[in-house]
Motif scaffolding. Structure first.
Motif, mmCIF file in Angstrom:
data_model
loop_
_atom_site.group_PDB
_atom_site.id
_atom_site.type_symbol
_atom_site.label_atom_id
_atom_site.label_comp_id
_atom_site.label_asym_id
_atom_site.label_seq_id
_atom_site.Cartn_x
_atom_site.Cartn_y
_atom_site.Cartn_z
ATOM 1 N N PHE A 198 0.813 -1.208 0.000
ATOM 2 C CA PHE A 198 0.000 0.000 0.000
ATOM 3 C C PHE A 198 0.849 1.261 0.000
ATOM 4 C CE2 PHE A 198 -3.282 -2.967 1.626
ATOM 5 C CZ PHE A 198 -4.216 -2.738 0.632
ATOM 6 N N ALA A 199 2.057 1.184 0.581
ATOM 7 C CA ALA A 199 2.959 2.332 0.515
ATOM 8 C C ALA A 199 3.338 2.635 -0.932
ATOM 9 C CB ALA A 199 4.213 2.064 1.345
ATOM 10 N N VAL A 200 3.629 1.585 -1.698
ATOM 11 C CA VAL A 200 3.958 1.767 -3.117
ATOM 12 C C VAL A 200 2.726 2.207 -3.892
ATOM 13 C CG1 VAL A 200 4.654 0.534 -5.221
ATOM 14 C CG2 VAL A 200 5.876 0.138 -3.074
ATOM 15 N N LEU A 201 1.586 1.641 -3.566
ATOM 16 C CA LEU A 201 0.337 1.971 -4.260
ATOM 17 C C LEU A 201 0.004 3.450 -4.124
ATOM 18 C CD1 LEU A 201 -2.197 0.831 -5.754
ATOM 19 C CD2 LEU A 201 -3.244 0.569 -3.494
ATOM 20 N N ARG A 202 0.248 4.011 -2.949
ATOM 21 C CA ARG A 202 -0.111 5.413 -2.694
ATOM 22 C C ARG A 202 0.965 6.392 -3.151
ATOM 23 N NH1 ARG A 202 -1.441 3.075 2.634
ATOM 24 N NH2 ARG A 202 -3.677 2.619 2.683
ATOM 25 N N ASN A 203 2.156 5.890 -3.438
ATOM 26 C CA ASN A 203 3.250 6.800 -3.788
ATOM 27 C C ASN A 203 3.992 6.345 -5.043
ATOM 28 O OD1 ASN A 203 3.342 8.602 -1.199
ATOM 29 N ND2 ASN A 203 3.296 6.498 -0.428
ATOM 30 N N PRO A 204 3.299 6.208 -6.184
ATOM 31 C CA PRO A 204 3.997 5.789 -7.412
ATOM 32 C C PRO A 204 4.937 6.887 -7.892
ATOM 33 C CG PRO A 204 1.760 6.474 -7.921
ATOM 34 C CD PRO A 204 1.869 6.473 -6.419
ATOM 35 N N LEU A 205 5.976 6.487 -8.570
ATOM 36 C CA LEU A 205 6.966 7.449 -9.054
ATOM 37 C C LEU A 205 6.391 8.316 -10.172
ATOM 38 C CD1 LEU A 205 9.917 8.157 -8.444
ATOM 39 C CD2 LEU A 205 10.600 6.621 -10.289
ATOM 40 N N THR A 206 5.538 7.721 -11.012
ATOM 41 C CA THR A 206 4.890 8.420 -12.120
ATOM 42 C C THR A 206 3.429 7.974 -12.190
ATOM 43 O OG1 THR A 206 5.523 6.677 -13.687
ATOM 44 C CG2 THR A 206 7.039 8.562 -13.463
ATOM 45 N N PRO A 207 2.589 8.679 -12.950
ATOM 46 C CA PRO A 207 1.205 8.226 -13.108
ATOM 47 C C PRO A 207 1.152 6.835 -13.737
ATOM 48 C CG PRO A 207 1.438 10.497 -13.839
ATOM 49 C CD PRO A 207 2.824 9.988 -13.596
ATOM 50 N N PRO A 208 0.246 5.986 -13.266
ATOM 51 C CA PRO A 208 0.163 4.619 -13.805
ATOM 52 C C PRO A 208 -0.213 4.587 -15.282
ATOM 53 C CG PRO A 208 -1.021 4.793 -11.719
ATOM 54 C CD PRO A 208 -0.681 6.180 -12.138
ATOM 55 N N VAL A 209 0.380 3.649 -15.997
ATOM 56 C CA VAL A 209 0.053 3.390 -17.401
ATOM 57 C C VAL A 209 -1.020 2.301 -17.429
ATOM 58 C CG1 VAL A 209 0.932 2.520 -19.608
ATOM 59 C CG2 VAL A 209 2.349 4.028 -18.191
ATOM 60 N N VAL A 210 -2.070 2.522 -18.218
ATOM 61 C CA VAL A 210 -3.147 1.536 -18.307
ATOM 62 C C VAL A 210 -2.708 0.381 -19.197
ATOM 63 C CG1 VAL A 210 -5.533 1.121 -18.995
ATOM 64 C CG2 VAL A 210 -4.894 3.303 -17.949
ATOM 65 N N MET A 211 -2.837 -0.839 -18.696
ATOM 66 C CA MET A 211 -2.443 -2.027 -19.448
ATOM 67 C C MET A 211 -3.446 -2.303 -20.579
ATOM 68 S SD MET A 211 0.387 -3.181 -18.253
ATOM 69 C CE MET A 211 0.432 -4.831 -18.972
ATOM 70 N N PRO A 212 -2.953 -2.780 -21.718
ATOM 71 C CA PRO A 212 -3.851 -3.063 -22.840
ATOM 72 C C PRO A 212 -4.626 -4.361 -22.656
ATOM 73 C CG PRO A 212 -1.594 -3.606 -23.439
ATOM 74 C CD PRO A 212 -1.533 -2.963 -22.079
ATOM 75 N N VAL A 213 -5.803 -4.400 -23.240
ATOM 76 C CA VAL A 213 -6.646 -5.596 -23.224
ATOM 77 C C VAL A 213 -6.437 -6.361 -24.524
ATOM 78 C CG1 VAL A 213 -9.022 -6.440 -23.203
ATOM 79 C CG2 VAL A 213 -8.369 -4.515 -21.744
ATOM 80 N N THR A 214 -6.317 -7.673 -24.425
ATOM 81 C CA THR A 214 -6.122 -8.521 -25.597
ATOM 82 C C THR A 214 -7.389 -9.320 -25.879
ATOM 83 O OG1 THR A 214 -5.284 -10.408 -24.334
ATOM 84 C CG2 THR A 214 -3.674 -8.722 -25.000
ATOM 85 N N TRP A 215 -7.379 -9.999 -27.007
ATOM 86 C CA TRP A 215 -8.519 -10.851 -27.358
ATOM 87 C C TRP A 215 -8.716 -11.966 -26.340
ATOM 88 C CZ3 TRP A 215 -7.912 -16.035 -27.995
ATOM 89 C CH2 TRP A 215 -6.604 -16.514 -28.186
ATOM 90 N N LEU A 216 -7.608 -12.380 -25.704
ATOM 91 C CA LEU A 216 -7.716 -13.451 -24.720
ATOM 92 C C LEU A 216 -8.460 -12.983 -23.471
ATOM 93 C CD1 LEU A 216 -6.971 -16.374 -24.331
ATOM 94 C CD2 LEU A 216 -4.732 -15.677 -23.464
ATOM 95 N N ASP A 217 -8.285 -11.723 -23.101
ATOM 96 C CA ASP A 217 -9.050 -11.175 -21.983
ATOM 97 C C ASP A 217 -10.545 -11.239 -22.284
ATOM 98 O OD1 ASP A 217 -7.055 -9.897 -19.977
ATOM 99 O OD2 ASP A 217 -6.347 -9.189 -21.922
#
Length: 220
Positions: A41-60
């Motif tokens: 949770f410490a890492v979750l609340r203090n990321p170094l940069t804004p999070p990048v959204v992961m791409p969705v694939t056909w398998l998802d």
């Protein structure tokens, strides 16, 4: 000439191993999880940069969302406790703890340096109140690699080696593979992760498991 006594059955060996250092195993596992969640949770609340959204694939899209995946997803916290419970010496227990700790530190470092998140799912979560707990606890950030998958795969490798050492029935080894596979599926089917997160976690789990078991040199 006396014949050597037969080796204890695998059931007796498991019971004997569980009894070895059980207070340390119980308290150590609990303490490790508490420390992990604090760091997570410490890492979750203090990321170094804004999070990048992961791409969705056909398998998802093919796997799809399944409310039935929730128990399998939550079962990880029991599953990762099995291998340390079956270790028969202090050295093996410390080695296991050290390597899974390094695995967690490695993933947390990636989460901090290169934060990622899962894309919003087109799901009315109000219709699934049973998911409120994990949506609040295990947030959609810290996505790649999936630490859920990485620790499940790491545990699966150790359990497979332990079952082989104990001459347990092959059925237990297959059930171990099945449980790990179901946990991996659940990370996607609960929409906590996408397939690429799971693939990353699979790779991390395999690498750390192979290195740790090689370092163990059969002492487990």
């Amino acid at each position: 000439m006396m014949e050597p006594s037969p080796a204890p059955s695998w059931r007796r060996q498991i019971a004997a191993r569980v009894a070895v250092l059980w207070p340390l195993k119980a308290l150590g596992t609990m303490g490790f999880m508490l420390l992990f969640f604090w760091a997570y949770f410490a890492v979750l609340r203090n990321p170094l940069t804004p999070p990048v959204v992961m791409p969705v694939t056909w398998l998802d899209r093919w796997i799809g969302f399944s409310p039935a995946a929730l128990p399998a997803y939550l079962s990880l916290w029991v599953y990762v406790s099995l291998a340390p419970a079956l270790l028969g010496s202090l050295r093996a227990l410390l080695l296991f703890g050290l390597w899974i700790a390094w695995l967690c530190v490695f993933c947390l470092a990636i989460f901090w340096i290169f934060p990622t998140s899962t894309p919003p799912a087109a799901i009315d979560w109000a219709a699934y109140p049973q998911f409120a707990f994990i949506k609040g606890l295990d947030a959609a950030s810290n996505a790649f690699p999936s630490l859920h998958v990485a620790t499940a795969v790491f545990s699966a490798f150790w359990l497979d080696r332990l079952f082989a050492r104990l001459a347990a029935p092959r059925l237990l080894q297959w059930l171990n593979v099945l449980q790990c596979s179901v946990i991996i599926w659940s990370t996607i089917a609960t929409r906590q992760h996408v397939v690429l997160d799971a693939v990353g976690g699979l790779a991390v789990g395999i690498v750390f498991a192979v290195l740790s078991l090689r370092r163990a040199r059969g002492d487990y």
